[in-house]
Design a protein around this motif. Structure first.
Motif, PDB file in Angstrom:
ATOM      1  N   ALA A 233       0.907   6.569 -14.968  1.00 54.97           N
ATOM      2  CA  ALA A 233       1.671   5.543 -14.250  1.00 54.97           C
ATOM      3  C   ALA A 233       1.586   5.757 -12.741  1.00 54.97           C
ATOM      4  O   ALA A 233       1.577   6.896 -12.264  1.00 54.97           O
ATOM      5  CB  ALA A 233       3.127   5.591 -14.700  1.00 54.97           C
ATOM      6  N   TYR A 234       1.530   4.652 -12.010  1.00 53.06           N
ATOM      7  CA  TYR A 234       1.640   4.661 -10.555  1.00 53.06           C
ATOM      8  C   TYR A 234       2.828   3.772 -10.180  1.00 53.06           C
ATOM      9  O   TYR A 234       2.985   2.687 -10.735  1.00 53.06           O
ATOM     10  CB  TYR A 234       0.356   4.124  -9.920  1.00 53.06           C
ATOM     11  CG  TYR A 234      -0.633   5.213  -9.590  1.00 53.06           C
ATOM     12  CD1 TYR A 234      -1.301   5.900 -10.605  1.00 53.06           C
ATOM     13  CD2 TYR A 234      -0.866   5.596  -8.277  1.00 53.06           C
ATOM     14  CE1 TYR A 234      -2.190   6.923 -10.304  1.00 53.06           C
ATOM     15  CE2 TYR A 234      -1.754   6.616  -7.964  1.00 53.06           C
ATOM     16  CZ  TYR A 234      -2.402   7.275  -8.983  1.00 53.06           C
ATOM     17  OH  TYR A 234      -3.269   8.291  -8.678  1.00 53.06           O
ATOM     18  N   ALA A 235       3.612   4.206  -9.211  1.00 50.90           N
ATOM     19  CA  ALA A 235       4.835   3.471  -8.876  1.00 50.90           C
ATOM     20  C   ALA A 235       4.692   2.709  -7.566  1.00 50.90           C
ATOM     21  O   ALA A 235       3.802   2.997  -6.753  1.00 50.90           O
ATOM     22  CB  ALA A 235       6.003   4.454  -8.771  1.00 50.90           C
ATOM     23  N   GLY A 236       5.583   1.760  -7.381  1.00 53.77           N
ATOM     24  CA  GLY A 236       5.714   1.063  -6.112  1.00 53.77           C
ATOM     25  C   GLY A 236       4.478   0.239  -5.789  1.00 53.77           C
ATOM     26  O   GLY A 236       3.775  -0.244  -6.675  1.00 53.77           O
ATOM     27  N   MET A 237       4.197   0.108  -4.502  1.00 56.63           N
ATOM     28  CA  MET A 237       3.097  -0.764  -4.115  1.00 56.63           C
ATOM     29  C   MET A 237       1.732  -0.215  -4.552  1.00 56.63           C
ATOM     30  O   MET A 237       0.725  -0.900  -4.476  1.00 56.63           O
ATOM     31  CB  MET A 237       3.123  -1.052  -2.605  1.00 56.63           C
ATOM     32  CG  MET A 237       2.661   0.076  -1.719  1.00 56.63           C
ATOM     33  SD  MET A 237       2.696  -0.444   0.051  1.00 56.63           S
ATOM     34  CE  MET A 237       2.099   1.042   0.852  1.00 56.63           C
ATOM     35  N   LEU A 238       1.706   1.041  -5.012  1.00 56.45           N
ATOM     36  CA  LEU A 238       0.443   1.612  -5.494  1.00 56.45           C
ATOM     37  C   LEU A 238       0.247   1.434  -6.999  1.00 56.45           C
ATOM     38  O   LEU A 238      -0.735   1.931  -7.563  1.00 56.45           O
ATOM     39  CB  LEU A 238       0.361   3.094  -5.113  1.00 56.45           C
ATOM     40  CG  LEU A 238       0.335   3.354  -3.597  1.00 56.45           C
ATOM     41  CD1 LEU A 238       0.445   4.853  -3.314  1.00 56.45           C
ATOM     42  CD2 LEU A 238      -0.918   2.787  -2.941  1.00 56.45           C
ATOM     43  N   ALA A 239       1.164   0.714  -7.645  1.00 51.27           N
ATOM     44  CA  ALA A 239       1.065   0.517  -9.101  1.00 51.27           C
ATOM     45  C   ALA A 239      -0.305   0.008  -9.554  1.00 51.27           C
ATOM     46  O   ALA A 239      -0.805   0.440 -10.606  1.00 51.27           O
ATOM     47  CB  ALA A 239       2.178  -0.420  -9.575  1.00 51.27           C
TER      48      ALA A 239
ATOM     49  N   THR B  10       6.120  11.019  -8.529  1.00 58.12           N
ATOM     50  CA  THR B  10       7.307  10.185  -8.665  1.00 58.12           C
ATOM     51  C   THR B  10       8.149  10.553  -9.893  1.00 58.12           C
ATOM     52  O   THR B  10       8.998   9.756 -10.314  1.00 58.12           O
ATOM     53  CB  THR B  10       6.877   8.698  -8.779  1.00 58.12           C
ATOM     54  OG1 THR B  10       6.006   8.581  -9.913  1.00 58.12           O
ATOM     55  CG2 THR B  10       6.152   8.225  -7.528  1.00 58.12           C
ATOM     56  N   ARG B  38       8.549   6.565  -2.682  1.00 64.15           N
ATOM     57  CA  ARG B  38       8.789   5.262  -3.313  1.00 64.15           C
ATOM     58  C   ARG B  38       7.561   4.738  -4.047  1.00 64.15           C
ATOM     59  O   ARG B  38       7.618   3.703  -4.693  1.00 64.15           O
ATOM     60  CB  ARG B  38       9.159   4.248  -2.231  1.00 64.15           C
ATOM     61  CG  ARG B  38      10.479   4.530  -1.559  1.00 64.15           C
ATOM     62  CD  ARG B  38      10.790   3.452  -0.549  1.00 64.15           C
ATOM     63  NE  ARG B  38       9.833   3.459   0.558  1.00 64.15           N
ATOM     64  CZ  ARG B  38       9.752   2.502   1.488  1.00 64.15           C
ATOM     65  NH1 ARG B  38      10.534   1.429   1.417  1.00 64.15           N
ATOM     66  NH2 ARG B  38       8.890   2.607   2.470  1.00 64.15           N
ATOM     67  N   MET B  39       6.459   5.392  -3.902  1.00 63.48           N
ATOM     68  CA  MET B  39       5.204   4.861  -4.474  1.00 63.48           C
ATOM     69  C   MET B  39       4.320   6.049  -4.836  1.00 63.48           C
ATOM     70  O   MET B  39       4.493   7.138  -4.316  1.00 63.48           O
ATOM     71  CB  MET B  39       4.484   4.024  -3.429  1.00 63.48           C
ATOM     72  CG  MET B  39       4.006   4.844  -2.248  1.00 63.48           C
ATOM     73  SD  MET B  39       3.479   3.861  -0.817  1.00 63.48           S
ATOM     74  CE  MET B  39       4.983   3.812   0.165  1.00 63.48           C
ATOM     75  N   GLY B  40       3.363   5.799  -5.708  1.00 59.77           N
ATOM     76  CA  GLY B  40       2.380   6.841  -6.002  1.00 59.77           C
ATOM     77  C   GLY B  40       2.358   7.269  -7.453  1.00 59.77           C
ATOM     78  O   GLY B  40       3.016   6.660  -8.302  1.00 59.77           O
TER      79      GLY B  40
END
Lengths: 244, 244, 244, 244, 244, 244
Positions: A233-239, B10, B38-40
């Motif tokens: 999984a990648y979170a935030g704007m890097l999803a 994250t 917040r991302m990554g």
């Protein structure tokens, strides 16, 4: 053969220039596409700029794998994101500093790098070490020119860089010169003529090296260090960067 | 003194664990905050993951500078984005691999790193070289454990890592052990007791090193390599990273 | 926590100065004792002086182990007797060159050492190599000042050293300065202000590093190189050094 | 020509053996005197022992300069006090590890050192690095024999050492063997015959190297690192070491 | 003991001079023969000359093995054909650069090489690396003198070389000087007197080192790298080089 | 473009095989000629063979300069005479070890060399060092096969080499394989398929690298190390080598 040349900064005039130089040296059967990423810095002059150019580079590599690209060139002398890019590419991915330094070590028994700002010299030294080229590198010389000065019509950059190359031959006792910025690619032949010694441009070298590797069917080894990253999984704007 | 510990992935459970270990060793006057960006990526196990953890790290450093943070720890054993982070911080920024290796070289005349997946061993070797610690590093050993296995209740990770440490002492003839993942921070004392030799955890070492530097008023030199980046435009989703 | 700072020469004014600087940076719970050995040279400016300072240092370490000392600092920039001392200590033993160089490599990407006499420069280079710090050390500069000149009221040493530091920044392109003599410890902040760049004093760094190690329960590994020496007979005036 | 061979430990049987081996290889015009210092350890098996052997060595060098000695050999494989000794000698001072390693690099393209206790292996590696010989040294192997076991009648040392040498040829792929202790000097020819490969004994090599240097009028350079130490006060039981 | 000194060039006046210098330092029982090969270049000033001197050198070694020669010296500072020669010799084969650099590293803690033409400096640097002596070599300085200028009566070579040696001491901070050409062998003592520092001549050093090795019965190891070449056909004018 | 591939040994079947492999990878406009010299050894398996292959190589280069050759490949994995050849060539001269190692360092983060006889392993290690490739070379493995066994119909060489490559991947943890003999050039694709990892053949790589360099107008720098040799007399059977 399809080669994608990625200028990691977002300055289109530089991308165009790089594309023209690449096309000029490419073999008849090679199709060159030169791109700037959709995001990132206008020029790369620090570790910060360099780090933040990598998401854009990887975006282009991921797209290239969909487009059937055979090989990639990362056209910034810091070779940003080179190893990350190799993990997601099947074919070769070549940095212009890497290509230029390797080639220089065959052209002469030592070279000097002539680059833009002094603060980037350390980046070049790190790369020389990483590629095993430190023993051939007599000096990394800065011209105190910001990268985008190379794009400014009427700039004095050409004269200043030529002069730095000339001094490198004498003061560093180097036998050839490596141009330390993709934005200098169009100056290569002119400076070589002016100083009477070989001048190595990473863009041309990387294009030819990529062609060479593809033609002998060498790509990126998928054993060990540059194997495809594990899905996660990648979170935030890097999803969107999550692989599967 | 305010120290910010950035877990570049994250996964909040790992961030909490890191924060607790950091707080446990901090001096009375030190305020620890441990954060995930917040991302990554959810974990960092490749050059690709590492490169894509950097925008999140830099986001936290930029915020930290507004919040009056005195020093930073980057709590992933690949020390991602360390030099970029230093360019935008005034105080010290310390990587846990960096801190652990430096400390290990004082504790014993040689060390082994025990880490998670084999594919990350090269990253540790690169760091050892970059920090001058290659001469002390007898081996980098992988346990073939994905990072998040360290977070899974009921995992066998503890036993496997302890065994790898024990073998490192004998087979590598190392005099102490460096734990090669921030997720192992809570295992440090237990393993040291089990194997009867010093075990070095980068999170604790980096916290103490940051405290030490702040207390003697040492931060990041702003001459040369780690000076503040030049202002410039950033495009696309990275536009907020433009400095001025 | 009890820390013992050993000035390996027998000049009491220097020991007092070192003790004051150490106390000024120590944490609230740390008790500092600064001592000169009962025997040895008035100053250390050669391999000969250095070798003959070691019996006195070891005498102090052996006593310290009886006194319940938790950690030691050897406060001479040649780090004399460091490994021998580690063999007989349980806690950490830290040399000021070691501490300063490690810390400097985190503060800037390169440093210069500014020291006293030219004949001691090689000693500093050897240490830089031994600690893996050679890659960060751009230069070792001598001021042509004997060590005890630093103790002489009315001496011009302060001005000469400041000037050497200033030149190191420019001529060596170094990003921070390491003071190459324990006798310069009191000049650190003043020079940093004067030259506008970080200046690293080994005494302070070593005190903080020793505190850090003791607080995370790291001492000297007793496996291998720094294990306790085997018992054996010692002859002549060195008979008291026999361990059992 | 007068050569003084200093066995830095106080075990007379070893000194006698060393003296006999030295005399056996000396040229007709060379007078050999072999001595143990008046003080120090019975054997040298740690950094501590090594450091505490140096005052005795320097005492013998200072006396030798009065006696008209032309050159010195320090006959312990750790080469203790070598640089300090050079500062106070006019002629050459040669360590047996130094002589053996240099000679070995001419005899074969790689060597293994076979020594006594594992804890001293690091000392040999440090010397190999210091002398530039690390590139030729494939391994340093310990026999787990205390030094004085070599002096014990009826000891099994001879067999154990021969076996270690034999394994070094095969397992380390070394082309010759360096004996890693002055106490092995008398075993050299016998082991060479047994294993069918060159075996290098530092005592013989150092004697011949000292003779060679004296005969071409090379001593110790008095410029820079090994210049005579500055005069100064020495305190306590070391007061006699003050030079003037 | 029979030692054969091979001057790899065909200039007889230089061979005579080398033979005289060798004879002057040889021990009473040593018989020196100094020869030039039957073929090859009049002087050696390039990789090309060096490569083409090797057949003549090997011719002399093969003959020497028939003549019962005990040891060989290759008297050109590029040490041409050294490893090939070792393969066909039983006794020691010593290059003058090798001998001089090893000896220099015992005489002082650093040296400069003073040689003839700038284009040969790289050859000296390669040798320094190959022998592990790079760490001691502060500089390789050219005098811009062709080799045969050293043989020309009335030449200004002596003055120019002495001056280069003098500058090397000061500018390179070297503690002794290595003469970088066999043709300088007769200048050694005179220059040493003129500059007041040790000057090392490879011819003398190699003769003494060969004598030393033969006298302690050390030759060339026949395990591995320098074992006798396998028998095989040789074609054309090199047919006589076939071994059996 | 005219490329001349020089097989430095005189075995015509190997020359033919090399020529075919070279032609198979050459670009449309490239004319390949593959030659063996008029003199020299039937195979190269020692320093002696290697040294004696150089006159034949230089003979071919000198002829090639008359014939208008644009670039050269020296097709023996010891890269014999490479620097001498560069001195007399205007265009690029590329060794197959050099080309293969450079290319391998782009294909994977580490490689193993698989070669013929154990006694030649050191030669490969020396080249790896000289080219800066030692850091990428995990091992040099010998198959205990004489070179000409590769030419013998019915030989078991193919199986033995494939097995050695397979073990190198696992035991050395290498990410790709470099074939350590020009006689293996025809096995490259077959072994790559068999082991499932990239296998690098120096002949193909050198041809492509030479093409690349010629096409971007890079040859051999004539400043410094590889400038044309000075004119001088040559004696005996080497008289024809005198340049003017």
């Amino acid at each position: 053969m399809k080669l994608k040349i990625i200028n990691p900064n977002t300055t289109q005039s530089m991308t165009d220039k790089i594309g023209q130089c690449a096309a000029a040296v490419a073999a008849p059967g090679t199709r060159i596409s030169a791109v700037s990423p959709r995001m990132g810095p206008a020029s790369i002059e620090s570790h910060y700029d360099e780090a933040l150019s990598v998401p854009g580079i990887l975006d282009e590599i991921l797209a290239g794998e969909q487009e059937g690209v055979d090989g990639y060139v990362i056209a910034c002398f810091g070779d940003p994101g080179l190893y990350a890019a190799r993990e997601v590419a099947r074919g070769p991915v070549i940095g212009i500093a890497e290509a230029a330094m390797h080639m220089a070590s065959v052209v002469g028994s030592s070279f000097s790098v002539v680059t833009t700002l002094a603060r980037t010299c350390n980046i070049a030294w790190h790369l020389a070490e990483r590629y095993g080229m430190k023993r051939f590198c007599n000096n990394v010389r800065a011209c105190d020119l910001p990268v985008l000065e190379l794009e400014r019509p009427g700039s004095d950059a050409r004269r200043i860089i030529t002069e730095a190359c000339r001094r490198a031959l004498v003061e560093d006792r180097s036998e050839c010169i490596v141009l330390g910025c993709a934005g200098m690619t169009d100056l290569c032949d002119e400076i070589a003529d002016a100083i009477g010694a070989p001048v190595i441009d990473g863009v041309s070298c990387a294009v030819k090296l990529a062609e060479a590797m593809v033609s002998v069917r060498l790509g990126t080894s998928k054993r060990g260090d540059w194997a495809r990253p594990l899905p996660k999984a990648y979170a935030g704007m890097l999803a969107p960067y999550a692989l599967n």
